[in-house]
Every structure is written in C-alpha cells, then in structure tokens.
Design a protein around this motif. Structure first.
Motif, mmCIF file in Angstrom:
data_model
loop_
_atom_site.group_PDB
_atom_site.id
_atom_site.type_symbol
_atom_site.label_atom_id
_atom_site.label_comp_id
_atom_site.label_asym_id
_atom_site.label_seq_id
_atom_site.Cartn_x
_atom_site.Cartn_y
_atom_site.Cartn_z
ATOM 1 N N TYR A 117 0.855 -1.181 0.000
ATOM 2 C CA TYR A 117 0.000 0.000 0.000
ATOM 3 C C TYR A 117 0.891 1.231 0.000
ATOM 4 O O TYR A 117 1.518 1.548 1.002
ATOM 5 C CB TYR A 117 -0.938 -0.007 1.206
ATOM 6 C CG TYR A 117 -2.033 -1.035 1.072
ATOM 7 C CD1 TYR A 117 -3.250 -0.698 0.507
ATOM 8 C CD2 TYR A 117 -1.823 -2.352 1.476
ATOM 9 C CE1 TYR A 117 -4.249 -1.642 0.362
ATOM 10 C CE2 TYR A 117 -2.820 -3.309 1.330
ATOM 11 C CZ TYR A 117 -4.026 -2.943 0.777
ATOM 12 O OH TYR A 117 -5.021 -3.879 0.623
ATOM 13 N N GLU A 118 0.927 1.914 -1.140
ATOM 14 C CA GLU A 118 1.753 3.114 -1.257
ATOM 15 C C GLU A 118 1.001 4.338 -0.758
ATOM 16 O O GLU A 118 1.607 5.255 -0.202
ATOM 17 C CB GLU A 118 2.223 3.272 -2.695
ATOM 18 C CG GLU A 118 3.143 2.118 -3.095
ATOM 19 C CD GLU A 118 3.473 2.081 -4.569
ATOM 20 O OE1 GLU A 118 3.224 3.069 -5.285
ATOM 21 O OE2 GLU A 118 3.987 1.041 -5.011
ATOM 22 N N VAL A 119 -0.312 4.367 -0.982
ATOM 23 C CA VAL A 119 -1.178 5.415 -0.437
ATOM 24 C C VAL A 119 -2.405 4.705 0.117
ATOM 25 O O VAL A 119 -3.127 4.050 -0.618
ATOM 26 C CB VAL A 119 -1.613 6.437 -1.523
ATOM 27 C CG1 VAL A 119 -2.595 7.441 -0.951
ATOM 28 C CG2 VAL A 119 -0.411 7.137 -2.121
ATOM 29 N N GLU A 120 -2.592 4.820 1.440
ATOM 30 C CA GLU A 120 -3.743 4.181 2.070
ATOM 31 C C GLU A 120 -4.844 5.219 2.228
ATOM 32 O O GLU A 120 -4.587 6.342 2.670
ATOM 33 C CB GLU A 120 -3.360 3.598 3.426
ATOM 34 C CG GLU A 120 -2.378 2.448 3.286
ATOM 35 C CD GLU A 120 -2.162 1.691 4.573
ATOM 36 O OE1 GLU A 120 -3.164 1.377 5.240
ATOM 37 O OE2 GLU A 120 -1.000 1.419 4.896
ATOM 38 N N PRO A 121 -6.061 4.842 1.871
ATOM 39 C CA PRO A 121 -7.163 5.807 1.955
ATOM 40 C C PRO A 121 -7.632 5.996 3.389
ATOM 41 O O PRO A 121 -7.575 5.088 4.202
ATOM 42 C CB PRO A 121 -8.252 5.143 1.118
ATOM 43 C CG PRO A 121 -8.009 3.683 1.297
ATOM 44 C CD PRO A 121 -6.503 3.546 1.381
ATOM 45 N N ALA A 122 -8.101 7.206 3.675
ATOM 46 C CA ALA A 122 -8.679 7.479 4.991
ATOM 47 C C ALA A 122 -10.154 7.078 5.011
ATOM 48 O O ALA A 122 -10.698 6.732 6.043
ATOM 49 C CB ALA A 122 -8.533 8.956 5.332
ATOM 50 N N GLY A 123 -10.781 7.090 3.848
ATOM 51 C CA GLY A 123 -12.199 6.750 3.745
ATOM 52 C C GLY A 123 -12.485 6.006 2.461
ATOM 53 O O GLY A 123 -11.604 5.791 1.626
ATOM 54 N N LYS A 124 -13.745 5.633 2.280
ATOM 55 C CA LYS A 124 -14.143 4.820 1.128
ATOM 56 C C LYS A 124 -14.034 5.559 -0.209
ATOM 57 O O LYS A 124 -13.939 4.938 -1.248
ATOM 58 C CB LYS A 124 -15.574 4.319 1.301
ATOM 59 C CG LYS A 124 -15.708 3.315 2.411
ATOM 60 C CD LYS A 124 -17.125 2.822 2.533
ATOM 61 C CE LYS A 124 -17.223 1.802 3.652
ATOM 62 N NZ LYS A 124 -18.585 1.292 3.772
ATOM 63 N N SER A 125 -14.056 6.887 -0.171
ATOM 64 C CA SER A 125 -14.003 7.628 -1.429
ATOM 65 C C SER A 125 -12.642 8.283 -1.666
ATOM 66 O O SER A 125 -12.468 9.022 -2.623
ATOM 67 C CB SER A 125 -15.106 8.681 -1.468
ATOM 68 O OG SER A 125 -14.937 9.584 -0.410
ATOM 69 N N ASP A 126 -11.672 8.000 -0.803
ATOM 70 C CA ASP A 126 -10.324 8.547 -0.977
ATOM 71 C C ASP A 126 -9.511 7.680 -1.929
ATOM 72 O O ASP A 126 -9.824 6.515 -2.147
ATOM 73 C CB ASP A 126 -9.599 8.637 0.369
ATOM 74 C CG ASP A 126 -10.208 9.690 1.279
ATOM 75 O OD1 ASP A 126 -10.839 10.622 0.759
ATOM 76 O OD2 ASP A 126 -10.043 9.569 2.503
ATOM 77 N N THR A 127 -8.444 8.245 -2.454
ATOM 78 C CA THR A 127 -7.601 7.526 -3.405
ATOM 79 C C THR A 127 -6.698 6.523 -2.694
ATOM 80 O O THR A 127 -6.125 6.814 -1.655
ATOM 81 C CB THR A 127 -6.747 8.516 -4.216
ATOM 82 O OG1 THR A 127 -7.626 9.375 -4.945
ATOM 83 C CG2 THR A 127 -5.848 7.789 -5.197
ATOM 84 N N LEU A 128 -6.591 5.366 -3.317
ATOM 85 C CA LEU A 128 -5.772 4.264 -2.834
ATOM 86 C C LEU A 128 -4.774 3.931 -3.931
ATOM 87 O O LEU A 128 -5.116 3.918 -5.108
ATOM 88 C CB LEU A 128 -6.688 3.057 -2.577
ATOM 89 C CG LEU A 128 -6.083 1.669 -2.496
ATOM 90 C CD1 LEU A 128 -5.349 1.506 -1.175
ATOM 91 C CD2 LEU A 128 -7.179 0.622 -2.595
ATOM 92 N N VAL A 129 -3.509 3.689 -3.544
ATOM 93 C CA VAL A 129 -2.512 3.199 -4.487
ATOM 94 C C VAL A 129 -1.932 1.944 -3.869
ATOM 95 O O VAL A 129 -1.346 1.989 -2.788
ATOM 96 C CB VAL A 129 -1.398 4.231 -4.774
ATOM 97 C CG1 VAL A 129 -0.376 3.650 -5.750
ATOM 98 C CG2 VAL A 129 -1.979 5.525 -5.307
ATOM 99 N N VAL A 130 -2.130 0.808 -4.546
ATOM 100 C CA VAL A 130 -1.687 -0.470 -4.008
ATOM 101 C C VAL A 130 -1.140 -1.342 -5.138
ATOM 102 O O VAL A 130 -1.638 -1.321 -6.252
ATOM 103 C CB VAL A 130 -2.837 -1.203 -3.277
ATOM 104 C CG1 VAL A 130 -4.003 -1.500 -4.209
ATOM 105 C CG2 VAL A 130 -2.355 -2.475 -2.609
#
Length: 169
Positions: A77-90
């Motif tokens: 997980y390079e960017v973990e989202p804070a919420g369901k609509s935040d961006t995730l990079v995995v």
C-alpha cells in the motif's frame, strides 16, 4: 436488575471468549531478519477502494496463485485511503513469474535486513495496519535500526500475515 447485570456479564464474557478464539489477544511477533531477494510480479491499482477494477486485479492474481500453490500473495500500500471515497494506491502481486500481460509490473527488494512482523489472528480481530506500522517503528527505534519506509504485506493464509518492513537509503 440482577438479571440484566447477569446477561451483560455473560455477553461480555462471551465476547471476550470469541475475541480470544479468533486470536485477538495474540501478540504481534517482530524480529529483525536477513531476507533473500524478493521479486514480485503483479499489478498496481490507483483509485477508490470500492472500484470493481481493484476486485478484478485481486481475482486475476488469485487465478495465477491457484496455478502456483507455493506462491504467496503480496500487497504494497503506497497510499492508504482514509475513507471509502479517498484515493488508494496499491500493488498486488505474487512471488512467482506471471506470463507477460498488459499492465504487468514488477517490484524487487534486494537481499538484506528487514523487520518482519508476524500476525496470527482472524482478519476481524487483527490489529490495524497503522498499529502494526507503529509496532514496527517502535521496534526499529528500540533496536537502533533504520526507520522502515516500505511495508510489504505477505498473506500466508486467511489467519496469518507477515508485514515485511524495508529501509530504503
């Protein structure tokens, strides 16, 4: 009133027993290890956690894993989202060769030291990723090790995960 207290006590004890059975009180074992080179093949996803594309990537990797039972599934997980609509990079991958396909990527980690946290518990009672990272950071500080910057999750089974923490120069 006595019955209410008795019911509350039974529910509390039942909940504590269930938490114990699922591994909720199991410690996170952390150690400094010398690891061999790790080569991963897989796909990177960037988007929201709810997007079907992420599920598709996991299904594709699982299909390859079924062809190679000795392989393990890894996530970074390079960017973990804070919420369901935040961006995730995995990055989702395996430690075996996958036939070249569009979008296929690799990640490589050289042979060397890493901090490894082993967690054995049901996913409902596992400590959060933030808590595991905190334990790893504290372990690094206590043992005067470089602060890790890359965390690789190795899914061994549905009840066992290792978090491999690498320090990059």
């Amino acid at each position: 009133m006595r019955y209410t207290l008795g019911i509350i006590a039974i529910l509390f004890l039942g909940g504590a027993l269930l938490f114990y059975v699922l591994g909720g009180f199991a410690p996170v074992d952390i150690e400094n290890k010398q690891l061999s080179e790790l080569k991963l093949m897989g796909y990177e996803y960037k988007g929201t956690p709810q997007n079907e594309k992420l599920n598709e990537i996991f299904r594709t990797i699982e299909a390859h894993k079924n062809l190679h039972p000795e392989a393990h599934l890894y996530t970074i997980y390079e960017v973990e989202p804070a919420g369901k609509s935040d961006t995730l990079v995995v990055f989702v991958g395996l430690d075996v060769e996958i036939p070249d396909r569009p979008g296929l990527q690799s990640r490589e980690f050289p042979e060397g030291p890493a901090i490894v946290a082993s967690i054995q518990a049901h996913r409902f009672v596992m400590p959060s990723p933030a808590k595991v990272k905190q334990y790893i950071q504290e372990f690094a500080e206590e043992n005067r090790l470089p602060s890790p910057s890359v965390f690789v999750d190795k899914i061994i089974s549905h009840r066992e995960i290792q978090v491999i923490a690498y320090s990059t120069p």
